[in-house]
Write a protein that holds these residues in place. Structure first.
Motif, mmCIF file in Angstrom:
data_model
loop_
_atom_site.group_PDB
_atom_site.id
_atom_site.type_symbol
_atom_site.label_atom_id
_atom_site.label_comp_id
_atom_site.label_asym_id
_atom_site.label_seq_id
_atom_site.Cartn_x
_atom_site.Cartn_y
_atom_site.Cartn_z
ATOM 1 N N VAL A 68 0.835 -1.200 0.000
ATOM 2 C CA VAL A 68 0.000 0.000 0.000
ATOM 3 C C VAL A 68 0.872 1.253 0.000
ATOM 4 O O VAL A 68 0.623 2.210 -0.742
ATOM 5 N N GLY A 69 1.926 1.228 0.823
ATOM 6 C CA GLY A 69 2.804 2.384 0.915
ATOM 7 C C GLY A 69 3.514 2.697 -0.385
ATOM 8 O O GLY A 69 3.746 3.862 -0.716
ATOM 9 N N PHE A 70 3.857 1.661 -1.141
ATOM 10 C CA PHE A 70 4.560 1.838 -2.414
ATOM 11 C C PHE A 70 3.721 2.660 -3.390
ATOM 12 O O PHE A 70 4.192 3.630 -3.986
ATOM 13 N N PHE A 71 2.456 2.283 -3.547
ATOM 14 C CA PHE A 71 1.579 2.991 -4.488
ATOM 15 C C PHE A 71 1.104 4.322 -3.904
ATOM 16 O O PHE A 71 0.962 5.310 -4.622
ATOM 17 N N ASP A 72 0.888 4.346 -2.589
ATOM 18 C CA ASP A 72 0.450 5.572 -1.942
ATOM 19 C C ASP A 72 1.517 6.656 -2.047
ATOM 20 O O ASP A 72 1.214 7.831 -2.283
ATOM 21 N N SER A 73 2.770 6.257 -1.894
ATOM 22 C CA SER A 73 3.867 7.231 -1.965
ATOM 23 C C SER A 73 3.984 7.834 -3.356
ATOM 24 O O SER A 73 4.379 9.005 -3.498
#
Length: 341
Positions: A68-73
């Motif tokens: 989630v963090g990868f795409f959110d970032s």
């Protein structure tokens, strides 16, 4: 206050960020702040509250949080870049240029309100960026590795994956080396260095002043550059478990027939894209572990990423450090335990 780079850390913070055009974006546990120095010298800070969904228990689960963090970032990064870019649409005299919206933007604003239209533009930008990244760092290495193994008449999956991974890393190094020569990118990399130095200063419990930040190291073990390199290494390990032989998939119910008729090179690419979230999630857990421990193993994991930061960071000037400090101060939580790594 006198300081040196050997001072121990008071704590390791989860606060991180990225450099933007003449500025720095910082992301804390509760807020996101983008600080930009405008052409007239003023520092402007845009603060945004993090949505409750980003702080839910589900997105904090191992593997899930990394994915989630990868795409959110990526989404947060594009928003920060677009915010910083709007201050530099100026003419030779420094006057702001009023630009007419393009046909696509005008159509969006007609159908949607301006905020929703901007969100559409942001998501389209993220999708285009992902497609370009997939083409450069996944598709191209896969094609090159396939050509080399055919040329050498080697069809062992482990060898193929290793060659593909090495090609991917080589392309990554070449890409960074080329863009780092651009004058505008050099300044972005200076802000990247300012971001790292300010976080180090904060982690040592020192007052966030230019003097204290200036003497800190610019190489940080929890940098996104390190994360990207770990992603590439983990992809070699994960992709090596995919059998090279196409026949291995032809007996799978319902989809085996598709495997039998579709070119295997296409399926290899599809399987890599499907496994990308897993690779991102695993890579995050590794960098999370390495950030919490300090031993020979974790230092070995962090070392290649730290070396890459010789390319992606430059020594900042004092005015750039001031911008990084402004961004960092805006996201420091009142609860001093809320941002522990």
């Amino acid at each position: 206050m006198k300081n040196n780079n050997s001072d121990p850390l008071v704590k390791k913070t989860s606060i991180g960020g990225q450099a933007v055009i003449e500025g720095v974006m910082m992301r804390g546990p509760e807020k996101i702040a983008t600080a930009v120095r405008k052409p007239d010298g003023e520092i402007i800070v845009d603060e945004q509250e993090l949505g409750s969904g980003r702080r839910s228990k589900f997105v904090k689960l191992p593997i899930i949080r990394g994915c989630v963090g990868f795409f959110d970032s990526m989404i947060i990064g594009v928003k920060a870049l677009m915010f910083s870019a709007k201050f530099f649409e100026v003419d030779e005299d420094g006057n702001e240029i009023e630009q007419e919206p393009g046909r696509f933007e005008a159509w969006l604003e007609k159908k949607l309100d301006s905020e929703r239209a901007m969100n559409v533009v942001i998501y389209i930008s993220v999708i285009v960026s992902m497609l370009l990244s997939i083409g450069l760092f996944i598709l191209l290495p896969t094609l090159v590795a396939g050509f080399l193994t055919d040329f050498l008449n080697v069809h062992n999956n482990t060898v193929l994956t290793l060659i593909e991974g090495l090609v991917r890393i080589a392309i990554f190094i070449l890409y960074l080396s080329l863009v780092s020569r651009m004058q505008d990118i050099k300044r972005v990399f200076m802000y990247h260095g300012a971001e790292h130095k300010s976080i180090f200063c904060y982690e040592k419990g020192l007052p966030l002043t230019v003097e204290n930040v200036r003497v800190q190291k610019r190489f940080h073990p929890r940098c996104g550059t390190s994360f990207l390199l770990i992603v590439m290494v983990i992809s070699i390990l994960v992709f090596s478990i995919i059998p090279w032989q196409q026949e291995a998939f032809t007996h799978i119910p319902f989809i085996g027939g598709i495997f039998a008729v579709m070119p295997w090179a296409i399926w290899r690419l599809i399987l890599r894209l499907l496994l990308l979230p897993v690779v991102a999630g695993l890579s995050y857990e590794i960098i999370k572990f390495a950030g919490r421990h300090d031993n020979r193993f974790t230092r070995a994991i962090s070392a290649p990423g730290m070396w890459f930061q010789h390319i992606t960071t430059n020594e900042p000037q004092d005015d750039q450090i001031e911008v990084a400090i402004a961004s960092l101060k805006a996201v420091i939580p009142e609860d001093k335990t809320a941002d522990i790594w």
